[in-house]
Design an enzyme around this catalytic site. Sequence first.
Site, PDB file in Angstrom:
ATOM      1  CG  ASP A  84      -2.185   0.840   0.948  1.00 38.59           C
ATOM      2  OD1 ASP A  84      -2.133   1.708   0.045  1.00 38.59           O
ATOM      3  OD2 ASP A  84      -3.189   0.690   1.652  1.00 38.59           O
TER       4      ASP A  84
HETATM    5  C1  BGC Z   1      -5.120   3.112   0.281  1.00 42.59           C
HETATM    6  C2  BGC Z   1      -5.377   2.032  -0.751  1.00 42.59           C
HETATM    7  C3  BGC Z   1      -5.289   2.620  -2.148  1.00 42.59           C
HETATM    8  C4  BGC Z   1      -3.934   3.279  -2.314  1.00 42.59           C
HETATM    9  C5  BGC Z   1      -3.728   3.868  -3.684  1.00 42.59           C
HETATM   10  C6  BGC Z   1      -3.863   3.900  -0.015  1.00 42.59           C
HETATM   11  O1  BGC Z   1      -3.714   5.003   0.820  1.00 42.59           O
HETATM   12  O2  BGC Z   1      -5.014   2.521   1.567  1.00 42.59           O
HETATM   13  O3  BGC Z   1      -6.627   1.444  -0.533  1.00 42.59           O
HETATM   14  O4  BGC Z   1      -5.495   1.627  -3.089  1.00 42.59           O
HETATM   15  O5  BGC Z   1      -3.807   4.324  -1.354  1.00 42.59           O
HETATM   16  O6  BGC Z   1      -4.508   4.974  -3.869  1.00 42.59           O
END
Ligand code: BGC
Length: 766
Positions: A308
């Site tokens: 993530d």
């Molecule tokens: C979130 C994810 C997301 C990623 C990309 C993160 O902050 O937890 O769910 O897919 O950002 O945007």
Amino acid sequence: MKCLSAFAVLLLLLGFKSSEAPHFTNPSDQDLEALIAQMSIEEKVGQTCQITLDAIHQTDEKGGALAPARIDQAKLKEALEVYHIGSVLNVGWHTLTREEWKSIMTDIHAPYLKKQQNIPILYGIDAIHGVNYTVGGTLFPQEIGLAATWNPDLARQMGEVTAYECRASGIPWNFSPVLDLGRQPLWSRHFETLGEDPVLGSQMGVALVEGYQGKGAQVDEFHAAACLKHFVGYSASFSGRDRTPAFIPEKYMQELYLPAFKAAVEKGALTLMINSGVVNGIPGHANYNLLTRTLKKEWGFKGFVVSDWEDFIMLHTVHRTAASLSEAAIQAFNAGVDMSMVPSNPQYKTYCQDMIKAVKEGKISMERLDDAVRRILYVKKQLGLFNNPLPNLDNYPLFGSQKFKDIAKKAALESITLLKNEGNVLPLNTKQRVLVAGPGAANINMLNGAWTHTWQGMDTSFNTKGALNIYQALKYQLPNASISFAKGAELFLQNDFEASRFIDINNYKKALKKNDVIVICVGELPSTEKPGDVRSLQLDEKQKELVRLAKAAQKKVVLVLLEARPRIINDIEPLCDAIIQAYLPGDHGGMALAELLSGKADFSGRLPYTYPRYDGVIEFYDHPGSVARAKSGQFTAYNPQWNFGFGLSYHMGVINGIQMTAKDENKGTFSIAVNVNNPHLQAIQMVVPVYLSDLYASTTPENKRLVDFNKVTLRPGENKTLEFSFDAHTLKRISADGKWRAEKGTFEIICGENKVVLELFNDLLF
Ligand code: BGC
């Protein structure tokens, strides 16, 4: 030794360099091996690096994005030629037009198409309730509403539409579905989940994956790779705040949190994203047991694992399991994360340099690096990117079409859940004078929630043109009725937290006198992740006061909840004649709600979670054991506001019988038939849930748990028999010795008020 194609062998013998490598437009697995064999360490590491669009985008002197969105050629060249990056994600600021996406994608893929590069770029985005970062895209209910439809077929359709519209924007990879279990209602991302139940979550999640990726293993140019997230336990934060630690006993990890991921991996999901938090003391990104042993070895996951946002970095800066950034990268990569969403500039350069050094020093083995690259190339191949990373974007005539909008409205219609309808105050009739009020009455953003045109979904300037708010939609559906609007209260942000104030309150009070029914639309401001942290589940006071004023004026009160998480309303519930949970129904939610309020459509949504009654009590329908005796009055051990699966319809279907049609008491297999009936003059839809209760076991069994369900449509007066078949896996639980076992004894299979009994003669071990 793997067998290489003759062409690949020839290339290996010639000892070609990657930049000289030919284009495998349709590479076999062997061709990919040949490619890996001739890649430099730098190129391999680059494949594992994912950067954000902002890192290669044109900006003004202050770093702000320029409009229209355009790639900065120098930054792109550096990212591709010096760092060989394999993937780009997102858009950091706001929704873009299809023309802008086309220009971005054309630039990003040009080097591959001009054969200056031999591996195509994989672009990913969060299209979590429809393609929310493309102007004119079709916006569906958020996942929590989708789960409330209890209709996997709709989830499949939502997946198909979203994938198509992603592809129409040049994007082949969607960071969805969220398969986190919604068992912490305080969590700011509760609305992104499919609710609290592993069976409902698995079936809806698998259907979304099928919709995104299509049927075969090969994904065509109208489908996109799914990304299961966030593996695993992110939603169980103990404090309720985003990205804070969770504690999950192994029994519940196995029985509750892992099944949806396992089911979706078995369905062929191509990618998976990791939980940013810490579970039982181990950061998700450093959990070798979960990532490598369970996911890759035990379950045989063939795709790749992506981190993530900045989570390699977080191992050092937040979780402190690594004393430096380079140690963090080594830790996460060796635990089994294949791609790092680094994602900014210059961090991505540091990541690549640290990783190259780590490989050269033997801290990351070549075998592990090759494994990650192989997985990434496999996904690119399955997506057809080697063949053509950018199919003609003009070949997507259904983008934003009425057909797609109708599917989104159907999803909203089937999600919205009627929780109370005393004295049949609903449907509204044209003779009543109706006042529509509250912060959500004329607010499209509160219908959509976060991840809508912007990350937090608050900016109104990008709202979909033509989307009707609740007030406008009611006027549209009941053109001859007297429908007026007075807001009464509004929500705003104060020191980063939601606050409220009365607005126009005298007008509201005056309007109360002139009307018969007051439709009060309450809820919360859009938010997600850290900005969405709250200190209490209580619905705020000013909104509640609107209800009290309406009741004091002796009016009929219809409460509409636009909630990202269930808010406590036990004090105002008795003052309401009708209560509707609309969740976050999306752009078409206003119209869907108006059709339901006016009686043009019937409710068929059912709660995908146990609605809490008290702020300090979190409980679930499948609690272990029977309900303990009452402490005093109503405060029993299990006393939610509404049960999981609860929901009313104007015309309720009837479950009027269940029979055991086949059973094997030695093997633990059984089949049941459930008789359902529509006693009304209208066609209806009904949800038929099947629950199981193990009467006695070595670990306290759930009082009951969902094992399957069906949503059926019945013609007026129709009787139908629904068949359900189960194998022994349905009966198994983690026993006292930590093993999966169906323990011998008595099981009840429950449907409505009916039950049948199954005796299992012997323990079965799995
Ligand atoms: C979130 C994810 C997301 C990623 C990309 C993160 O902050 O937890 O769910 O897919 O950002 O945007």
